[in-house]
Design a protein around this motif. Structure first.
Motif, PDB file in Angstrom:
ATOM      1  N   GLN A 171       0.835  -1.205   0.000  1.00 34.77           N
ATOM      2  CA  GLN A 171       0.000   0.000   0.000  1.00 34.77           C
ATOM      3  C   GLN A 171       0.868   1.254   0.000  1.00 34.77           C
ATOM      4  O   GLN A 171       0.599   2.201  -0.739  1.00 34.77           O
ATOM      5  CB  GLN A 171      -0.934  -0.001   1.213  1.00 34.77           C
ATOM      6  CG  GLN A 171      -2.020  -1.040   1.150  1.00 34.77           C
ATOM      7  CD  GLN A 171      -2.807  -1.142   2.440  1.00 34.77           C
ATOM      8  OE1 GLN A 171      -2.539  -0.442   3.413  1.00 34.77           O
ATOM      9  NE2 GLN A 171      -3.795  -2.036   2.455  1.00 34.77           N
ATOM     10  N   LEU A 178      -5.777   4.716   0.782  1.00 35.06           N
ATOM     11  CA  LEU A 178      -6.509   5.974   0.948  1.00 35.06           C
ATOM     12  C   LEU A 178      -7.529   5.883   2.080  1.00 35.06           C
ATOM     13  O   LEU A 178      -7.679   6.826   2.867  1.00 35.06           O
ATOM     14  CB  LEU A 178      -7.196   6.366  -0.361  1.00 35.06           C
ATOM     15  CG  LEU A 178      -6.257   6.781  -1.491  1.00 35.06           C
ATOM     16  CD1 LEU A 178      -7.014   6.929  -2.798  1.00 35.06           C
ATOM     17  CD2 LEU A 178      -5.528   8.065  -1.137  1.00 35.06           C
ATOM     18  N   LEU A 180      -4.409   0.736  -3.531  1.00 41.05           N
ATOM     19  CA  LEU A 180      -4.520   2.188  -3.456  1.00 41.05           C
ATOM     20  C   LEU A 180      -5.790   2.596  -2.710  1.00 41.05           C
ATOM     21  O   LEU A 180      -5.763   3.492  -1.855  1.00 41.05           O
ATOM     22  CB  LEU A 180      -4.505   2.788  -4.856  1.00 41.05           C
ATOM     23  CG  LEU A 180      -4.417   4.306  -4.950  1.00 41.05           C
ATOM     24  CD1 LEU A 180      -3.173   4.820  -4.242  1.00 41.05           C
ATOM     25  CD2 LEU A 180      -4.419   4.735  -6.416  1.00 41.05           C
ATOM     26  N   TYR A 181      -6.896   1.934  -2.990  1.00 40.92           N
ATOM     27  CA  TYR A 181      -8.160   2.217  -2.305  1.00 40.92           C
ATOM     28  C   TYR A 181      -8.005   1.988  -0.801  1.00 40.92           C
ATOM     29  O   TYR A 181      -8.433   2.820   0.012  1.00 40.92           O
ATOM     30  CB  TYR A 181      -9.266   1.326  -2.878  1.00 40.92           C
ATOM     31  CG  TYR A 181     -10.572   1.446  -2.119  1.00 40.92           C
ATOM     32  CD1 TYR A 181     -11.438   2.511  -2.353  1.00 40.92           C
ATOM     33  CD2 TYR A 181     -10.918   0.505  -1.142  1.00 40.92           C
ATOM     34  CE1 TYR A 181     -12.629   2.630  -1.646  1.00 40.92           C
ATOM     35  CE2 TYR A 181     -12.100   0.620  -0.432  1.00 40.92           C
ATOM     36  CZ  TYR A 181     -12.948   1.676  -0.689  1.00 40.92           C
ATOM     37  OH  TYR A 181     -14.118   1.795   0.014  1.00 40.92           O
ATOM     38  N   PHE A 229       0.965   9.166  -5.905  1.00 37.80           N
ATOM     39  CA  PHE A 229       0.763  10.554  -5.489  1.00 37.80           C
ATOM     40  C   PHE A 229       2.039  11.366  -5.323  1.00 37.80           C
ATOM     41  O   PHE A 229       1.980  12.590  -5.372  1.00 37.80           O
ATOM     42  CB  PHE A 229      -0.057  10.594  -4.198  1.00 37.80           C
ATOM     43  CG  PHE A 229      -1.448  10.075  -4.400  1.00 37.80           C
ATOM     44  CD1 PHE A 229      -2.356  10.774  -5.179  1.00 37.80           C
ATOM     45  CD2 PHE A 229      -1.843   8.873  -3.855  1.00 37.80           C
ATOM     46  CE1 PHE A 229      -3.641  10.287  -5.406  1.00 37.80           C
ATOM     47  CE2 PHE A 229      -3.122   8.384  -4.060  1.00 37.80           C
ATOM     48  CZ  PHE A 229      -4.021   9.086  -4.837  1.00 37.80           C
ATOM     49  N   ARG A 254      -7.405   8.254   5.324  1.00 44.37           N
ATOM     50  CA  ARG A 254      -8.572   9.073   5.697  1.00 44.37           C
ATOM     51  C   ARG A 254      -9.045   8.739   7.102  1.00 44.37           C
ATOM     52  O   ARG A 254      -9.391   9.625   7.878  1.00 44.37           O
ATOM     53  CB  ARG A 254      -9.702   8.846   4.704  1.00 44.37           C
ATOM     54  CG  ARG A 254      -9.480   9.514   3.373  1.00 44.37           C
ATOM     55  CD  ARG A 254     -10.707   9.398   2.471  1.00 44.37           C
ATOM     56  NE  ARG A 254     -10.392   9.864   1.145  1.00 44.37           N
ATOM     57  CZ  ARG A 254     -10.341   9.096   0.065  1.00 44.37           C
ATOM     58  NH1 ARG A 254     -10.598   7.803   0.147  1.00 44.37           N
ATOM     59  NH2 ARG A 254     -10.051   9.618  -1.108  1.00 44.37           N
ATOM     60  N   PHE A 306       0.940   3.938  -3.003  1.00 45.27           N
ATOM     61  CA  PHE A 306       0.539   5.304  -2.666  1.00 45.27           C
ATOM     62  C   PHE A 306       1.612   6.297  -3.122  1.00 45.27           C
ATOM     63  O   PHE A 306       1.317   7.314  -3.751  1.00 45.27           O
ATOM     64  CB  PHE A 306       0.303   5.421  -1.154  1.00 45.27           C
ATOM     65  CG  PHE A 306      -0.053   6.807  -0.716  1.00 45.27           C
ATOM     66  CD1 PHE A 306      -1.371   7.242  -0.731  1.00 45.27           C
ATOM     67  CD2 PHE A 306       0.931   7.700  -0.296  1.00 45.27           C
ATOM     68  CE1 PHE A 306      -1.704   8.529  -0.333  1.00 45.27           C
ATOM     69  CE2 PHE A 306       0.608   8.985   0.096  1.00 45.27           C
ATOM     70  CZ  PHE A 306      -0.713   9.403   0.082  1.00 45.27           C
TER      71      PHE A 306
END
Length: 197
Positions: free
Chosen positions: A146, A182, A178-179, A154, A186, A150
């Protein structure tokens, strides 16, 4: 047995390269060194080690240049080598020891200087560094896959298809990592705000 030479006829039109680009190490380093170093620095958080791994990336690229088929960009190919070096290095016991001893070998402000910012005003730089500190704290808690995906998306701004090439994963797997990355970031960012409401 040596690999056949790459000719312009053997490459897809979109991937044709100047014949001497991979044979000109100085140009290759000048073009891609900062990007590779930044990726190593953000991944490892140790400036000396990032420099060493960056040199190793170009050494391996030089040794393997005859095997480059042109089925991806040079940038993608170099980043794949860089990622494999990080994976190899983080598997060693020595790395695990030093990671425990020195979790913050590089200050976030040092890393921020290597991340491109669209606005260079002092206020924007300060805000960007504060945001980077918050994001980095969250990114540090992600799984290796991950975290790498990421950063490739980004920080290095690779497309999902390029990340799939670099990581040797299907695009669907890249999207899933990626999901999840994120979602985890968050959750860490917004959890304190929810508690204070």
């Amino acid at each position: 047995m040596s690999s056949p030479a790459i000719t312009s006829e053997s490459l897809p039109a979109a991937r044709q390269l100047p014949a001497t680009l991979l044979d000109d190490m100085d140009s290759l380093v000048a073009t891609y060194e900062q990007r590779i170093f930044r990726f190593h620095l953000v991944s490892i958080r140790d400036r000396d080690l990032a420099l060493s791994l960056t040199q190793d990336t170009f050494t391996r690229a030089w040794a393997a240049r005859a095997a480059f088929r042109g089925d991806c960009s040079i940038s993608t190919w170099l980043m794949r080598i860089a990622l494999n070096l990080i994976r190899d290095h983080t598997r060693t016991d020595r790395f695990r020891f030093w990671k425990r001893v020195s979790e913050t070998a590089v200050d976030v402000a040092d890393i921020a200087e290597h991340v491109p910012h669209r606005d260079s005003s002092p206020e924007a730089s300060l805000i960007a560094r504060e945001q980077l500190a918050l994001v980095w704290d969250s990114v540090a808690h992600l799984s290796a896959n991950q975290r790498n995906i990421f950063m490739l998306r980004f920080i290095e701004e690779f497309e999902l298809s390029e990340i799939a090439d670099i990581t040797n994963m299907p695009v669907s797997t890249v999207k899933t990592h990626l999901y999840r990355a994120l979602a985890a970031i968050r959750a860490r960012h917004y959890a304190p705000h929810k508690e204070s409401l």
